[in-house]
Structure formats: C-alpha cells, structure tokens
Design a protein around this motif. Structure first.
Motif, PDB file in Angstrom:
ATOM      1  N   PRO A  28       0.822  -1.217   0.000  1.00 48.43           N
ATOM      2  CA  PRO A  28       0.000   0.000   0.000  1.00 48.43           C
ATOM      3  C   PRO A  28       0.852   1.261   0.000  1.00 48.43           C
ATOM      4  O   PRO A  28       1.926   1.305   0.591  1.00 48.43           O
ATOM      5  CB  PRO A  28      -0.787  -0.110   1.297  1.00 48.43           C
ATOM      6  CG  PRO A  28       0.136  -0.872   2.211  1.00 48.43           C
ATOM      7  CD  PRO A  28       0.880  -1.841   1.329  1.00 48.43           C
ATOM      8  N   ALA A  29       0.351   2.304  -0.657  1.00 52.84           N
ATOM      9  CA  ALA A  29       1.038   3.595  -0.687  1.00 52.84           C
ATOM     10  C   ALA A  29      -0.004   4.685  -0.458  1.00 52.84           C
ATOM     11  O   ALA A  29      -0.686   5.109  -1.389  1.00 52.84           O
ATOM     12  CB  ALA A  29       1.748   3.800  -2.019  1.00 52.84           C
ATOM     13  N   GLY A  30      -0.122   5.137   0.788  1.00 57.23           N
ATOM     14  CA  GLY A  30      -1.108   6.166   1.118  1.00 57.23           C
ATOM     15  C   GLY A  30      -0.688   7.549   0.695  1.00 57.23           C
ATOM     16  O   GLY A  30      -1.518   8.446   0.566  1.00 57.23           O
ATOM     17  N   ASP A  31       0.615   7.752   0.477  1.00 61.84           N
ATOM     18  CA  ASP A  31       1.119   9.015  -0.041  1.00 61.84           C
ATOM     19  C   ASP A  31       2.469   8.752  -0.696  1.00 61.84           C
ATOM     20  O   ASP A  31       2.935   7.604  -0.744  1.00 61.84           O
ATOM     21  CB  ASP A  31       1.217  10.085   1.050  1.00 61.84           C
ATOM     22  CG  ASP A  31       2.116   9.683   2.220  1.00 61.84           C
ATOM     23  OD1 ASP A  31       3.073   8.913   2.010  1.00 61.84           O
ATOM     24  OD2 ASP A  31       1.868  10.134   3.352  1.00 61.84           O
ATOM     25  N   LEU A  32       3.104   9.798  -1.205  1.00 60.59           N
ATOM     26  CA  LEU A  32       4.334   9.633  -1.975  1.00 60.59           C
ATOM     27  C   LEU A  32       5.462   9.088  -1.114  1.00 60.59           C
ATOM     28  O   LEU A  32       6.242   8.229  -1.572  1.00 60.59           O
ATOM     29  CB  LEU A  32       4.736  10.972  -2.600  1.00 60.59           C
ATOM     30  CG  LEU A  32       5.922  10.947  -3.566  1.00 60.59           C
ATOM     31  CD1 LEU A  32       5.691   9.991  -4.718  1.00 60.59           C
ATOM     32  CD2 LEU A  32       6.196  12.361  -4.091  1.00 60.59           C
ATOM     33  N   GLU A  33       5.570   9.544   0.133  1.00 61.14           N
ATOM     34  CA  GLU A  33       6.621   9.025   1.010  1.00 61.14           C
ATOM     35  C   GLU A  33       6.458   7.530   1.237  1.00 61.14           C
ATOM     36  O   GLU A  33       7.438   6.765   1.190  1.00 61.14           O
ATOM     37  CB  GLU A  33       6.600   9.769   2.352  1.00 61.14           C
ATOM     38  CG  GLU A  33       7.712   9.338   3.293  1.00 61.14           C
ATOM     39  CD  GLU A  33       7.629   9.979   4.672  1.00 61.14           C
ATOM     40  OE1 GLU A  33       8.687  10.195   5.285  1.00 61.14           O
ATOM     41  OE2 GLU A  33       6.498  10.262   5.134  1.00 61.14           O
ATOM     42  N   LYS A  34       5.237   7.088   1.462  1.00 60.08           N
ATOM     43  CA  LYS A  34       4.991   5.660   1.685  1.00 60.08           C
ATOM     44  C   LYS A  34       5.271   4.845   0.427  1.00 60.08           C
ATOM     45  O   LYS A  34       5.750   3.712   0.504  1.00 60.08           O
ATOM     46  CB  LYS A  34       3.555   5.454   2.164  1.00 60.08           C
ATOM     47  CG  LYS A  34       3.280   6.047   3.533  1.00 60.08           C
ATOM     48  CD  LYS A  34       1.800   6.000   3.876  1.00 60.08           C
ATOM     49  CE  LYS A  34       1.504   6.810   5.138  1.00 60.08           C
ATOM     50  NZ  LYS A  34       0.050   6.888   5.419  1.00 60.08           N
ATOM     51  N   LEU A  35       4.959   5.406  -0.733  1.00 60.45           N
ATOM     52  CA  LEU A  35       5.257   4.717  -1.992  1.00 60.45           C
ATOM     53  C   LEU A  35       6.760   4.452  -2.108  1.00 60.45           C
ATOM     54  O   LEU A  35       7.181   3.329  -2.426  1.00 60.45           O
ATOM     55  CB  LEU A  35       4.766   5.556  -3.171  1.00 60.45           C
ATOM     56  CG  LEU A  35       4.978   4.982  -4.571  1.00 60.45           C
ATOM     57  CD1 LEU A  35       3.873   5.441  -5.527  1.00 60.45           C
ATOM     58  CD2 LEU A  35       6.329   5.360  -5.166  1.00 60.45           C
ATOM     59  N   LYS A  36       7.555   5.458  -1.839  1.00 57.40           N
ATOM     60  CA  LYS A  36       9.010   5.302  -1.961  1.00 57.40           C
ATOM     61  C   LYS A  36       9.543   4.325  -0.919  1.00 57.40           C
ATOM     62  O   LYS A  36      10.412   3.495  -1.219  1.00 57.40           O
ATOM     63  CB  LYS A  36       9.685   6.665  -1.834  1.00 57.40           C
ATOM     64  CG  LYS A  36       9.369   7.606  -2.994  1.00 57.40           C
ATOM     65  CD  LYS A  36      10.021   8.977  -2.817  1.00 57.40           C
ATOM     66  CE  LYS A  36       9.715   9.884  -4.008  1.00 57.40           C
ATOM     67  NZ  LYS A  36      10.329  11.228  -3.862  1.00 57.40           N
ATOM     68  N   ILE A  37       9.017   4.405   0.297  1.00 51.04           N
ATOM     69  CA  ILE A  37       9.444   3.478   1.349  1.00 51.04           C
ATOM     70  C   ILE A  37       9.096   2.044   0.971  1.00 51.04           C
ATOM     71  O   ILE A  37       9.917   1.118   1.125  1.00 51.04           O
ATOM     72  CB  ILE A  37       8.786   3.856   2.698  1.00 51.04           C
ATOM     73  CG1 ILE A  37       9.415   5.135   3.258  1.00 51.04           C
ATOM     74  CG2 ILE A  37       8.886   2.713   3.691  1.00 51.04           C
ATOM     75  CD1 ILE A  37      10.838   4.987   3.750  1.00 51.04           C
ATOM     76  N   ALA A  38       7.882   1.812   0.480  1.00 53.23           N
ATOM     77  CA  ALA A  38       7.457   0.464   0.106  1.00 53.23           C
ATOM     78  C   ALA A  38       8.384  -0.134  -0.948  1.00 53.23           C
ATOM     79  O   ALA A  38       8.802  -1.298  -0.850  1.00 53.23           O
ATOM     80  CB  ALA A  38       6.019   0.487  -0.407  1.00 53.23           C
ATOM     81  N   ILE A  39       8.726   0.648  -1.944  1.00 49.89           N
ATOM     82  CA  ILE A  39       9.605   0.165  -3.005  1.00 49.89           C
ATOM     83  C   ILE A  39      11.014  -0.072  -2.480  1.00 49.89           C
ATOM     84  O   ILE A  39      11.641  -1.110  -2.749  1.00 49.89           O
ATOM     85  CB  ILE A  39       9.600   1.154  -4.180  1.00 49.89           C
ATOM     86  CG1 ILE A  39       8.243   1.085  -4.893  1.00 49.89           C
ATOM     87  CG2 ILE A  39      10.741   0.871  -5.157  1.00 49.89           C
ATOM     88  CD1 ILE A  39       8.031   2.132  -5.941  1.00 49.89           C
ATOM     89  N   ASP A  40      11.527   0.858  -1.693  1.00 53.55           N
ATOM     90  CA  ASP A  40      12.886   0.718  -1.172  1.00 53.55           C
ATOM     91  C   ASP A  40      13.015  -0.479  -0.234  1.00 53.55           C
ATOM     92  O   ASP A  40      14.087  -1.078  -0.130  1.00 53.55           O
ATOM     93  CB  ASP A  40      13.303   1.995  -0.441  1.00 53.55           C
ATOM     94  CG  ASP A  40      13.479   3.176  -1.382  1.00 53.55           C
ATOM     95  OD1 ASP A  40      13.627   2.942  -2.599  1.00 53.55           O
ATOM     96  OD2 ASP A  40      13.457   4.332  -0.909  1.00 53.55           O
ATOM     97  N   TYR A  41      11.939  -0.827   0.463  1.00 56.20           N
ATOM     98  CA  TYR A  41      11.989  -1.948   1.398  1.00 56.20           C
ATOM     99  C   TYR A  41      11.603  -3.285   0.763  1.00 56.20           C
ATOM    100  O   TYR A  41      11.535  -4.284   1.472  1.00 56.20           O
ATOM    101  CB  TYR A  41      11.127  -1.652   2.616  1.00 56.20           C
ATOM    102  CG  TYR A  41      11.873  -0.871   3.688  1.00 56.20           C
ATOM    103  CD1 TYR A  41      12.409  -1.505   4.801  1.00 56.20           C
ATOM    104  CD2 TYR A  41      12.075   0.501   3.563  1.00 56.20           C
ATOM    105  CE1 TYR A  41      13.101  -0.802   5.777  1.00 56.20           C
ATOM    106  CE2 TYR A  41      12.776   1.221   4.530  1.00 56.20           C
ATOM    107  CZ  TYR A  41      13.287   0.566   5.629  1.00 56.20           C
ATOM    108  OH  TYR A  41      13.987   1.256   6.587  1.00 56.20           O
ATOM    109  N   GLY A  42      11.361  -3.304  -0.544  1.00 57.47           N
ATOM    110  CA  GLY A  42      11.243  -4.593  -1.208  1.00 57.47           C
ATOM    111  C   GLY A  42       9.967  -4.908  -1.946  1.00 57.47           C
ATOM    112  O   GLY A  42       9.817  -6.023  -2.459  1.00 57.47           O
TER     113      GLY A  42
END
Length: 407
Positions: A9-23
């Motif tokens: 899930p990506a609730g905002d842009l920061e979460k989108l980047k975190i999700a991708i960076d963490y795998g």
C-alpha cells in the motif's frame, strides 16, 4: 517458477518510496478522489507522476485505485479526472464498478484493468465473465479458501491473473460491502469514507427496557461483536505461492511508513527465502516477530483454511497492540564520524535502547549514547516532532533506515 508479486500500500508519496525501497515489487495508490481510502493523504497529479516515475526507474510497478461505487454526480468529474491522468504511464487501474471500467477503457484504451476485491469475485464463472470484459487480474474476495483459489486457478486461462490479500485489516462485511458506516455516521464506506463502526463497543438493549444494557458476553462494559482480528499469512508462504495467485497484497494505505517498511521487509525476506529453496524452505519465527512490532490487532488466517470461528474475533477490545514506537528516520550518514542525521518521529532520550533496521537488512540494537542537535551541541532528549538530531551509530546505516524502541 515465476515469482509472486509482493504488492504494497502507498497512502502518499513518502509511503510509496518506502514500500519500493523496502522490497515491494509493486505499489497501489489512490488519487485525490475515486479511491476507497478518502482518509489517506492520497496523490495529487504531480505526486502520481513522481511516484510512477520512481517505481519505473527501479523496475517496479504502480497501480491506481478507482474502486469506488460511483453515483450519478460522480460521472462528469470522473470523466475530467481520467483525461487529466491518461498520459501518465500507470501500470494498472483497480476498479470495482462496471461503469467506471467502461469509462477507463474509453479514455485510456490500452489501460490494464484489475478487478477490485470490492466486486466480490468468489467463483471461476464470475472471473471468466470479467476477463471477457477486458480485466487482466482479479483481486479475489477475502472469503475464499485455498482450496477454492486453487480450483479457480485450474479452471481459468493463464492470461487471467489472480491477486489475494495476505496481511492487514479484515472487514466484518462481505469484502467491504457494508452499510453500517453510512447508516450510523452518514459516511459511505463504498465511497471511501468508512468510519469503522464494526470496531465499536456494543451491548444488547431489550425493546421494553430502554437504558438497560445487557452484555453480549461476560464483559459488562459491552462487547466488540463485529471486531475481526487482522489477517496475517507470513507463516504460510508455501501455501500462498502454490495456490496459483500472481500477486500477494498487503492492506494498509492508512498506515504509517513504519508499518509499511516493517511489513514489506518481513514478507520480502520470507518470499525470497522460499524461492531460494522451495523444498528446503523453513519459516523463521523472527519474521512474525517483526510484524508484531508495528501497531496491529491479534492475527488470524481469515478464510484461507476454513470459515473463521469465534477464535478469529476479538471480543474484548478494538484497541491495537503497540509494543514498539517509531522514533526516527535516517536522512544521511557520515562514515567518518559514525553520526547519522535523524528526523525525529517520536521522543527519544540519551540512554534509550533502540533497534535500527533498513532495506534488505536485519535489525541491530544499540543504546543512544551520543545525541546532538543540528548545531552539534549535546542534548539529553529529542521531544519535538520532526526535530533534526544526530546520533552516533554502532553500525553503518543509510538514508531511510528507521529507529524504533520498545515501550
């Protein structure tokens, strides 16, 4: 063996980047309207463009939710919205309303369509129908067992992918088709505004005895008769992969970056370990322990092995378990000094024992022995939200590493 997609899930842009960076292999996000999480920050047009570009630059995918059930007064605005996003290379649109599906196909002819879990697909004939309407992937209803999913996979063409939830909140209603919120708060769950009244505390009142509240169980304060536990399938990676689904989905666009990073990281390790050695795969209890370090309810396997029982409900409380606090996000690290620049997220003090973790790593534990402000002056604590501080680290870290401490 084609590797299963881990969808975050990506609730905002920061979460989108975190999700991708963490795998995460892919993320799903909502625009500022027409997604079923109106309470999330969601994405402006500029954020959508940046997020999709960020995912694609790293070989990942970005799926957009348009899964509300539209009313007449939504149609004109949706038509304008589709025109504004049609040039953005979004990988897929998650849709539940047949009218919206038709509109997306008209506005963006080559769009890939994923059918939302809101559409309640529970059998292979319904899945086949949607495939004929141009749907590439079915997000299955949460009410299916592994046996039913395997049968669906056997009877459907390989060109139709299947996706299923593996982690997150469960709905007491049928895959989200709930009227409680609308009735009790005038917030429409099917338009993204659910107030979660299923988590509220209830007692029984007899018609002729108004004001006399009878407990449904022995708890005299009332009971949470509709309060499901959270889905957690990390102990069952082989069954997930072997069921035939193409995408394993994590719920939680309303959750924090700490939640997203922790959950994605744990599932990434478990899934990779399975594919590294399917026959010799052994579940590691520390993966489950990691999931329990974020805010969560008690866990259940949902419908996967059979229909849920009273053991899959929590009748005592709707509160979350929060044993750990997210205290900081690493912005940079100086190898020469061992100092990390940290954005504070919750109060931390000199002497605190913290755990530090990052993408593709296991966590390590240390005490905060040196804590400096932005001017490199020693301080005893960092109490201010998003305060910038420096901490001496015992091991190297990098941007987007996170700090947590046990309560």
């Amino acid at each position: 063996m084609k590797k299963i997609e881990l969808l975050a899930p990506a609730g905002d842009l920061e979460k989108l980047k975190i999700a991708i960076d963490y795998g995460a292999d892919a993320v799903y996000f909502g625009g500022e309207m027409f997604g079923l999480r109106a309470g999330a920050k969601n994405f402006s047009l500029e954020a959508i463009k940046e997020g999709v570009d960020y995912a694609h630059a790293r070989g990942k995918k970005a799926h957009m939710t348009l899964n509300v059930f539209a009313h007449n007064d939504d149609i004109e605005e949706l038509e304008r919205y589709l025109q504004s996003i049609k040039e953005i290379p979004i990988d897929a649109f998650i849709i539940s309303d047949p009218g919206i599906l038709m509109m997306v196909k008209e506005a963006i002819p080559n769009a890939e369509i994923h059918l939302s879990t809101q559409a309640n697909t529970t059998n292979f004939k319904t899945a086949e129908f949607w495939h004929r309407q141009g749907v590439k992937r079915i997000v299955l209803a949460r009410e299916l067992t592994f046996q039913e999913i395997r049968e669906l996979r056997r009877k459907l063409p390989e060109s139709l992918e299947l996706e299923a939830f593996i982690q997150g909140a469960m709905c007491i209603s049928y895959s989200g088709r709930c009227l409680l919120s609308n009735f009790m708060t005038e917030r429409d769950a099917n338009r993204g505004e659910c107030a979660h009244p299923c988590r509220w505390k209830y007692s029984l009142v007899e018609e002729q005895r108004p004001g006399e509240y009878y407990p449904v169980t022995e708890d005299e304060r009332g009971t949470y008769i509709l309060n499901s536990r959270d889905l957690c399938m990390i102990e069952h990676i082989p069954e997930i992969v072997e069921s035939g689904i193409s995408s394993a989905k994590i719920e939680g666009r309303m959750k924090s970056i700490f939640y997203v990073a922790t959950i994605v990281s744990a599932y990434r390790k478990a899934i990779d370990a399975y594919y590294d050695d399917p026959k010799g795969y052994i579940f590691r209890p520390e993966w489950l322990s990691e999931l329990k370090k974020v805010s969560h309810r008690e866990f259940t396997t949902g419908f996967y092995f059979d229909k849920p029982t009273n053991k899959d409900q929590n009748y005592q409380t709707s509160a979350y378990t929060r044993d750990y606090t997210f205290v900081g996000l690493v912005q940079s690290y100086d190898e020469a000094t061992g100092l990390a620049v940290i954005e504070q997220r919750n109060k931390m003090n000199v002497g605190d024992e913290i755990e530090v973790f990052g993408p593709n790593t296991d966590y390590f534990t240390q005490n905060i022995e040196i804590l400096l402000d932005e001017e490199d002056q020693p301080i005893d604590s960092a109490p201010h939200p998003q305060q910038i501080v420096k901490i001496k680290m015992v091991h190297p870290v990098s941007e987007k590493f996170m700090l947590r401490k046990q309560k």
